[in-house]
Write a protein that holds these residues in place. Sequence first.
Motif, PDB file in Angstrom:
ATOM      1  N   ARG A  32      74.113  14.525  93.610  1.00  0.00           N
ATOM      2  CA  ARG A  32      75.315  15.322  93.307  1.00  0.00           C
ATOM      3  C   ARG A  32      75.723  15.073  91.982  1.00  0.00           C
ATOM      4  O   ARG A  32      76.408  16.016  91.443  1.00  0.00           O
ATOM      5  CB  ARG A  32      76.583  14.897  94.355  1.00  0.00           C
ATOM      6  CG  ARG A  32      76.359  15.337  95.798  1.00  0.00           C
ATOM      7  CD  ARG A  32      77.238  15.541  96.373  1.00  0.00           C
ATOM      8  NE  ARG A  32      77.014  15.911  97.842  1.00  0.00           N
ATOM      9  CZ  ARG A  32      77.822  16.303  98.711  1.00  0.00           C
ATOM     10  NH1 ARG A  32      79.211  16.044  98.647  1.00  0.00           N
ATOM     11  NH2 ARG A  32      77.433  16.530  99.989  1.00  0.00           N
ATOM     12  N   SER A  35      73.668  17.712  90.121  1.00  0.00           N
ATOM     13  CA  SER A  35      74.073  19.212  90.506  1.00  0.00           C
ATOM     14  C   SER A  35      75.312  19.449  90.139  1.00  0.00           C
ATOM     15  O   SER A  35      76.161  20.466  90.673  1.00  0.00           O
ATOM     16  CB  SER A  35      73.771  19.767  91.716  1.00  0.00           C
ATOM     17  OG  SER A  35      74.489  18.916  92.939  1.00  0.00           O
ATOM     18  N   SER A  40      73.661  19.212  98.304  1.00  0.00           N
ATOM     19  CA  SER A  40      72.322  19.887  98.274  1.00  0.00           C
ATOM     20  C   SER A  40      72.180  20.802  99.581  1.00  0.00           C
ATOM     21  O   SER A  40      72.988  20.521 100.452  1.00  0.00           O
ATOM     22  CB  SER A  40      71.253  18.558  98.645  1.00  0.00           C
ATOM     23  OG  SER A  40      71.161  17.575  97.636  1.00  0.00           O
ATOM     24  N   TRP A  56      73.381  26.033  93.082  1.00  0.00           N
ATOM     25  CA  TRP A  56      72.933  24.794  93.118  1.00  0.00           C
ATOM     26  C   TRP A  56      71.643  24.513  92.166  1.00  0.00           C
ATOM     27  O   TRP A  56      71.691  23.761  91.336  1.00  0.00           O
ATOM     28  CB  TRP A  56      72.721  24.342  94.601  1.00  0.00           C
ATOM     29  CG  TRP A  56      72.130  22.905  94.881  1.00  0.00           C
ATOM     30  CD1 TRP A  56      72.592  21.962  94.707  1.00  0.00           C
ATOM     31  CD2 TRP A  56      70.792  22.551  95.322  1.00  0.00           C
ATOM     32  NE1 TRP A  56      71.955  20.771  95.072  1.00  0.00           N
ATOM     33  CE2 TRP A  56      70.598  21.303  95.388  1.00  0.00           C
ATOM     34  CE3 TRP A  56      69.587  23.408  95.530  1.00  0.00           C
ATOM     35  CZ2 TRP A  56      69.526  20.563  95.858  1.00  0.00           C
ATOM     36  CZ3 TRP A  56      68.589  22.712  95.970  1.00  0.00           C
ATOM     37  CH2 TRP A  56      68.434  21.270  96.261  1.00  0.00           C
ATOM     38  N   LEU A  60      71.390  22.546  88.816  1.00  0.00           N
ATOM     39  CA  LEU A  60      70.175  21.181  88.402  1.00  0.00           C
ATOM     40  C   LEU A  60      69.252  21.410  87.448  1.00  0.00           C
ATOM     41  O   LEU A  60      69.056  20.537  86.719  1.00  0.00           O
ATOM     42  CB  LEU A  60      69.474  21.530  90.004  1.00  0.00           C
ATOM     43  CG  LEU A  60      69.807  20.710  91.424  1.00  0.00           C
ATOM     44  CD1 LEU A  60      68.752  21.017  92.453  1.00  0.00           C
ATOM     45  CD2 LEU A  60      70.123  19.261  91.206  1.00  0.00           C
ATOM     46  N   SER A  65      65.710  19.552  89.459  1.00  0.00           N
ATOM     47  CA  SER A  65      65.075  19.969  90.645  1.00  0.00           C
ATOM     48  C   SER A  65      63.715  19.268  90.601  1.00  0.00           C
ATOM     49  O   SER A  65      63.485  18.809  91.810  1.00  0.00           O
ATOM     50  CB  SER A  65      64.542  21.494  90.096  1.00  0.00           C
ATOM     51  OG  SER A  65      65.611  22.339  90.111  1.00  0.00           O
TER      52      SER A  65
END
Length: 180
Positions: A32, A35, A40, A56, A60, A65
């Motif tokens: 978290r 992001s 997620s 999201w 990231l 990612s």
Amino acid sequence: MVLRLSRHVGALCFLSAAVFIAMTGMEFFYFRQLSGGLASLDMRYFGFTPDEGMAWLTALGRRGSEIILVWHYLTFDLLFPALLSLTLVSLILATGRRLKNFRVLPAQMQAIFALVLVLPYTLADYAQNIAVARLLSDFLYANPDSLSFASALIVTKFALLAVPVIVIAAFWLAGQRRQN
């Protein structure tokens, strides 16, 4: 082999819980942060819109990612669906054998019953993992259709997980009534 799983129900429950706690800990304490506080995609039980999925992925970035891909999808989520599935099968067998009607079934039928209840969840979980991993590994693949498909797989996974959980609970409750 499947029938022997009920002998190891305690160990399987412990291992599944330990892996789940580790995955959840990584989600809340690490993923978290990567992001910007967004959950997620795996944690969105009721799915997500394509815009939420893109938000999201964008939050990231490439580095985030790659981290989630390696630390979640190529480690924990390769193990967890199989481990949870084995645990669910063992629980179905263990709680079912406390019931006379289940216990009198041939052993092979007991195993088939448990597998038929759990296998759809397992397949949906791995399909969902592949879909989300694909989104994480190739941003060009992230379009409204692929995001909607990943969302549908997440919802399907959790719906199919509910089936064996409900059967285990029903078997356990029926076994409790029988003892009283």
